[in-house]
Scaffold this motif. Sequence first.
Motif, short mmCIF file in Angstrom:
data_model
loop_
_atom_site.label_atom_id
_atom_site.label_comp_id
_atom_site.label_asym_id
_atom_site.label_seq_id
_atom_site.Cartn_x
_atom_site.Cartn_y
_atom_site.Cartn_z
N SER A 203 62.02 27.09 -29.96
CA SER A 203 61.14 27.64 -30.99
C SER A 203 61.99 28.18 -32.13
CB SER A 203 60.25 28.75 -30.42
OG SER A 203 61.05 29.82 -29.97
N TYR B 159 55.46 16.70 -35.84
CA TYR B 159 55.02 18.03 -36.27
C TYR B 159 53.50 18.07 -36.26
CZ TYR B 159 59.81 18.73 -37.89
OH TYR B 159 61.17 18.86 -37.96
N PHE C 276 50.42 20.58 -36.96
CA PHE C 276 50.07 21.87 -37.54
C PHE C 276 48.71 22.34 -37.05
CE2 PHE C 276 53.42 20.58 -40.36
CZ PHE C 276 54.04 21.78 -40.70
N ILE D 177 57.11 28.53 -41.70
CA ILE D 177 56.57 27.69 -40.64
C ILE D 177 57.20 28.15 -39.33
CG2 ILE D 177 56.43 25.34 -39.71
CD1 ILE D 177 56.88 24.43 -42.68
N TRP D 178 56.36 28.55 -38.38
CA TRP D 178 56.82 28.87 -37.04
C TRP D 178 56.58 27.63 -36.19
CZ3 TRP D 178 54.19 32.38 -40.03
CH2 TRP D 178 54.82 33.59 -40.27
N TYR D 179 57.55 27.28 -35.34
CA TYR D 179 57.37 26.09 -34.52
C TYR D 179 57.74 26.34 -33.07
CZ TYR D 179 62.42 25.34 -34.59
OH TYR D 179 63.78 25.49 -34.43
N ILE E 59 55.76 18.97 -31.61
CA ILE E 59 56.22 20.24 -32.16
C ILE E 59 55.00 20.94 -32.75
CG2 ILE E 59 57.77 21.35 -33.80
CD1 ILE E 59 59.41 18.70 -33.74
N CYS F 2 53.14 23.74 -34.81
CA CYS F 2 53.54 24.55 -35.96
C CYS F 2 52.37 25.38 -36.48
CB CYS F 2 54.01 23.65 -37.09
SG CYS F 2 55.38 22.56 -36.66
N THR F 3 52.70 26.57 -36.93
CA THR F 3 51.77 27.39 -37.70
C THR F 3 52.41 27.67 -39.05
OG1 THR F 3 52.60 29.43 -36.73
CG2 THR F 3 50.67 28.44 -35.68
N PHE F 4 51.58 27.96 -40.03
CA PHE F 4 52.03 28.03 -41.42
C PHE F 4 51.51 29.29 -42.08
CE2 PHE F 4 50.74 27.20 -45.83
CZ PHE F 4 51.96 26.89 -46.40
#
Length: 74
Positions: free
Chosen positions: A16, A37, A39, A56-58, A66, A68-70
């Motif tokens: 992460s 990726y 999202f 971006i947290w992954y 993967i 992801c949040t943004f």
Amino acid sequence: GNRTFANPTNQVAGQSGVIFVKQDATGGRTPTFGAHYKFVGGTPYFGGATNATDVIWYFVQASGTIICTFAGGS
């Protein structure tokens, strides 16, 4: 300029981290992402304001996925 985040080749489940996307003084730069990726809520909108920083947290769920949040920058 615009950048592409290609699919990484060394993904390990459980990894992460955080990616910071910083606009320059011109702004309007648009990043694109490889198919690995995913999202939450769909592809994010990068507003591209001058000197803004998006976050971006992954989390690597599995090789090829993967999550992801943004957070839009300011």
